[in-house]
Design an enzyme around this catalytic site. Structure first.
Site, PDB file in Angstrom:
ATOM      1  N   ASN A  82       0.851  -1.193   0.000  1.00 23.04           N
ATOM      2  CA  ASN A  82       0.000   0.000   0.000  1.00 23.04           C
ATOM      3  C   ASN A  82       0.890   1.248   0.000  1.00 23.04           C
ATOM      4  O   ASN A  82       1.697   1.442   0.924  1.00 23.04           O
ATOM      5  CB  ASN A  82      -0.888  -0.039   1.255  1.00 23.04           C
ATOM      6  CG  ASN A  82      -1.843   1.130   1.323  1.00 23.04           C
ATOM      7  OD1 ASN A  82      -1.463   2.257   1.037  1.00 23.04           O
ATOM      8  ND2 ASN A  82      -3.069   0.883   1.721  1.00 23.04           N
ATOM      9  N   HIS A 133       0.918   6.227   1.886  1.00 21.74           N
ATOM     10  CA  HIS A 133       1.603   7.189   2.753  1.00 21.74           C
ATOM     11  C   HIS A 133       2.814   7.844   2.092  1.00 21.74           C
ATOM     12  O   HIS A 133       3.366   8.798   2.640  1.00 21.74           O
ATOM     13  CB  HIS A 133       1.895   6.565   4.116  1.00 21.74           C
ATOM     14  CG  HIS A 133       0.596   6.247   4.800  1.00 21.74           C
ATOM     15  ND1 HIS A 133      -0.310   7.236   5.120  1.00 21.74           N
ATOM     16  CD2 HIS A 133      -0.001   5.077   5.115  1.00 21.74           C
ATOM     17  CE1 HIS A 133      -1.402   6.676   5.651  1.00 21.74           C
ATOM     18  NE2 HIS A 133      -1.240   5.371   5.643  1.00 21.74           N
ATOM     19  N   HIS A 147      -5.693   3.620  -1.540  1.00 22.94           N
ATOM     20  CA  HIS A 147      -7.014   3.974  -0.999  1.00 22.94           C
ATOM     21  C   HIS A 147      -7.308   5.428  -1.368  1.00 22.94           C
ATOM     22  O   HIS A 147      -6.655   6.344  -0.866  1.00 22.94           O
ATOM     23  CB  HIS A 147      -6.981   3.797   0.524  1.00 22.94           C
ATOM     24  CG  HIS A 147      -8.267   4.096   1.223  1.00 22.94           C
ATOM     25  ND1 HIS A 147      -8.408   3.973   2.582  1.00 22.94           N
ATOM     26  CD2 HIS A 147      -9.476   4.501   0.768  1.00 22.94           C
ATOM     27  CE1 HIS A 147      -9.646   4.295   2.934  1.00 22.94           C
ATOM     28  NE2 HIS A 147     -10.309   4.630   1.846  1.00 22.94           N
ATOM     29  N   ARG A 205      -9.351   8.209  -0.634  1.00 21.73           N
ATOM     30  CA  ARG A 205     -10.310   8.613   0.410  1.00 21.73           C
ATOM     31  C   ARG A 205     -11.158   9.766  -0.084  1.00 21.73           C
ATOM     32  O   ARG A 205     -10.735  10.547  -0.947  1.00 21.73           O
ATOM     33  CB  ARG A 205      -9.578   9.028   1.684  1.00 21.73           C
ATOM     34  CG  ARG A 205      -8.922   7.866   2.411  1.00 21.73           C
ATOM     35  CD  ARG A 205      -8.361   8.333   3.740  1.00 21.73           C
ATOM     36  NE  ARG A 205      -9.420   8.493   4.710  1.00 21.73           N
ATOM     37  CZ  ARG A 205      -9.696   7.625   5.686  1.00 21.73           C
ATOM     38  NH1 ARG A 205      -8.979   6.548   5.835  1.00 21.73           N
ATOM     39  NH2 ARG A 205     -10.678   7.857   6.529  1.00 21.73           N
ATOM     40  N   ARG A 222      -6.815  12.688   1.205  1.00 22.59           N
ATOM     41  CA  ARG A 222      -5.690  13.078   2.060  1.00 22.59           C
ATOM     42  C   ARG A 222      -4.376  12.418   1.639  1.00 22.59           C
ATOM     43  O   ARG A 222      -3.313  12.851   2.021  1.00 22.59           O
ATOM     44  CB  ARG A 222      -5.983  12.789   3.528  1.00 22.59           C
ATOM     45  CG  ARG A 222      -5.958  11.329   3.878  1.00 22.59           C
ATOM     46  CD  ARG A 222      -6.099  11.124   5.371  1.00 22.59           C
ATOM     47  NE  ARG A 222      -7.448  11.338   5.819  1.00 22.59           N
ATOM     48  CZ  ARG A 222      -7.962  10.764   6.920  1.00 22.59           C
ATOM     49  NH1 ARG A 222      -7.205   9.995   7.664  1.00 22.59           N
ATOM     50  NH2 ARG A 222      -9.198  10.978   7.272  1.00 22.59           N
ATOM     51  N   GLU A 276      -8.744   0.521  -3.011  1.00 22.88           N
ATOM     52  CA  GLU A 276      -9.577   0.575  -1.794  1.00 22.88           C
ATOM     53  C   GLU A 276     -10.460   1.794  -1.848  1.00 22.88           C
ATOM     54  O   GLU A 276     -10.000   2.894  -2.189  1.00 22.88           O
ATOM     55  CB  GLU A 276      -8.683   0.707  -0.563  1.00 22.88           C
ATOM     56  CG  GLU A 276      -7.971  -0.540  -0.175  1.00 22.88           C
ATOM     57  CD  GLU A 276      -7.173  -0.316   1.104  1.00 22.88           C
ATOM     58  OE1 GLU A 276      -7.329   0.725   1.759  1.00 22.88           O
ATOM     59  OE2 GLU A 276      -6.377  -1.188   1.414  1.00 22.88           O
ATOM     60  N   THR A 328      -8.358   3.609   8.682  1.00 18.67           N
ATOM     61  CA  THR A 328      -9.587   2.807   8.645  1.00 18.67           C
ATOM     62  C   THR A 328      -9.715   2.054   9.961  1.00 18.67           C
ATOM     63  O   THR A 328      -8.973   1.113  10.220  1.00 18.67           O
ATOM     64  CB  THR A 328      -9.524   1.820   7.458  1.00 18.67           C
ATOM     65  OG1 THR A 328      -9.075   2.543   6.317  1.00 18.67           O
ATOM     66  CG2 THR A 328     -10.887   1.235   7.176  1.00 18.67           C
ATOM     67  N   GLU A 387     -11.204  -9.395   3.338  1.00 23.09           N
ATOM     68  CA  GLU A 387      -9.924  -9.034   3.940  1.00 23.09           C
ATOM     69  C   GLU A 387     -10.164  -8.862   5.431  1.00 23.09           C
ATOM     70  O   GLU A 387     -10.975  -8.030   5.852  1.00 23.09           O
ATOM     71  CB  GLU A 387      -9.365  -7.741   3.328  1.00 23.09           C
ATOM     72  CG  GLU A 387      -8.037  -7.367   3.975  1.00 23.09           C
ATOM     73  CD  GLU A 387      -7.205  -6.374   3.188  1.00 23.09           C
ATOM     74  OE1 GLU A 387      -7.320  -6.327   1.951  1.00 23.09           O
ATOM     75  OE2 GLU A 387      -6.430  -5.642   3.831  1.00 23.09           O
ATOM     76  N   HIS A 438      -3.726  -4.491   7.788  1.00 22.04           N
ATOM     77  CA  HIS A 438      -3.837  -3.297   8.622  1.00 22.04           C
ATOM     78  C   HIS A 438      -2.925  -3.417   9.837  1.00 22.04           C
ATOM     79  O   HIS A 438      -3.054  -4.321  10.642  1.00 22.04           O
ATOM     80  CB  HIS A 438      -5.263  -2.997   9.093  1.00 22.04           C
ATOM     81  CG  HIS A 438      -5.451  -1.516   9.330  1.00 22.04           C
ATOM     82  ND1 HIS A 438      -5.039  -0.890  10.474  1.00 22.04           N
ATOM     83  CD2 HIS A 438      -5.951  -0.555   8.526  1.00 22.04           C
ATOM     84  CE1 HIS A 438      -5.298   0.403  10.371  1.00 22.04           C
ATOM     85  NE2 HIS A 438      -5.849   0.636   9.192  1.00 22.04           N
TER      86      HIS A 438
HETATM   87  N1  PXP Z   1      -5.960  -3.221   4.148  1.00 25.66           N
HETATM   88  C1  PXP Z   1      -6.923  -2.279   4.183  1.00 25.66           C
HETATM   89  C2  PXP Z   1      -8.294  -2.672   3.765  1.00 25.66           C
HETATM   90  C3  PXP Z   1      -6.643  -0.955   4.576  1.00 25.66           C
HETATM   91  O1  PXP Z   1      -7.629  -0.037   4.620  1.00 25.66           O
HETATM   92  C4  PXP Z   1      -5.319  -0.621   4.889  1.00 25.66           C
HETATM   93  C5  PXP Z   1      -4.981   0.792   5.233  1.00 25.66           C
HETATM   94  O2  PXP Z   1      -5.254   1.621   4.157  1.00 25.66           O
HETATM   95  C6  PXP Z   1      -4.350  -1.626   4.814  1.00 25.66           C
HETATM   96  C7  PXP Z   1      -4.693  -2.921   4.465  1.00 25.66           C
HETATM   97  C8  PXP Z   1      -2.915  -1.345   5.107  1.00 25.66           C
HETATM   98  O3  PXP Z   1      -2.780  -0.974   6.446  1.00 25.66           O
HETATM   99  P1  PXP Z   1      -1.394  -0.398   6.946  1.00 25.66           P
HETATM  100  O4  PXP Z   1      -1.145   0.848   6.168  1.00 25.66           O
HETATM  101  O5  PXP Z   1      -1.628  -0.159   8.401  1.00 25.66           O
HETATM  102  O6  PXP Z   1      -0.353  -1.446   6.689  1.00 25.66           O
END
Ligand code: PXP
Length: 250
Positions: A12, A15, A48, A50, A54, A75, A106, A156, A199
């Protein structure tokens, strides 16, 4: 069950965009991060979009799809705006997540039971376009049953609570949550759902999740992007991949 050997890693890159947006600059570029993740052996890229934009913004989606050969897991919240964007891009997969404007990330899983018919209608056009539809939920049997009923391909499982409990040193509660994740991964698999998890996962917390045989994909972002400040993104991904592979080969 037969052990499912392959465990995919979805990186992901949200960030990277968070840091870019902090200054309103053109860098660091999430597309470049996606390409490095691909080179490092990521099996997919997760982003994602949003409602408040952001981190990832609309233009990033097309640029990422164009730049990578691996699948994009898009996402999004279950809103008309996001559905239209997803239908426009037809990503390999969409993951439906709950979204509250004021939350930092999330926070919980989607309440599929409460919004069953709304979600069934929402995912139908995405299914028709050939997107794999994933639903982000807590490890809860009623939510899993509802996700199966509405026609999701994937669930998930939210690992956030398990990871938080680990860092709070609440080890008994952490182990109870892990045991719930284990049972629910198995339950979801028994219903014919593909099982992913994600997550909050880090080097410290990934192994017990990667060991769960029904789980075929982990989506990891925040930790990897943070770690890349110290070691570079490629090395951060390679180390995560190695931990996942070691867990899987036990
Ligand atoms: N899976 C989902 C569905 C999420 O919403 C997120 C965060 O955007 C992640 C995985 C990844 O989480 P993290 O950034 O904490 O590793």
């Amino acid at each position: 069950m037969d052990f499912i050997k392959d465990l995919r890693l979805g990186v992901n890159i949200d960030h990277v965009a968070t840091v870019r947006n902090a200054r309103g600059s053109a860098y660091p570029d999430p597309v470049r991060a996606a390409m490095i993740a691909q080179e490092a052996g990521a099996d997919g890229i997760t982003a994602h979009l949003r409602e408040d934009r952001r981190h990832i913004v609309d233009e990033d989606i097309a640029s990422i799809i164009k730049a990578i050969d691996i699948p994009l897991n898009f996402e999004m919240a279950a809103t008309d705006e996001m559905q239209k964007i997803a239908l426009g891009h037809e990503p390999h997969a969409v993951c439906i997540v709950p979204e509250k404007r004021e939350e930092r990330t999330t926070e919980g899983g989607l309440d599929v039971v409460k919004d069953e018919s709304k979600l069934a209608n929402f995912i139908e056009p995405l299914r028709e376009k050939g997107c794999r539809v994933s639903i982000f939920i807590a490890a809860d049997d009623t939510q899993i049953r509802a996700a199966s009923k509405i026609g999701a391909h994937v669930v998930e499982l939210h690992t956030g609570a398990y990871c938080d409990l680990h860092y709070e040193k609440s080890y008994q509660e952490r182990d109870a949550e892990l045991s719930r994740l284990k049972d629910m991964a198995s339950f979801a698999h028994s219903l014919g759902l593909e099982v992913h998890a994600g997550h909050g996962l880090t080097y410290d917390t990934v192994t017990p999740i990667a060991e769960l045989p029904e789980i075929v994909e982990l989506n990891i972002g925040h930790f990897l992007i943070g770690e890349s400040i110290f070691t570079g993104l490629k090395d951060a991904i390679l180390r995560m991949r190695d931990l996942m592979d070691k867990a899987r080969s036990k």
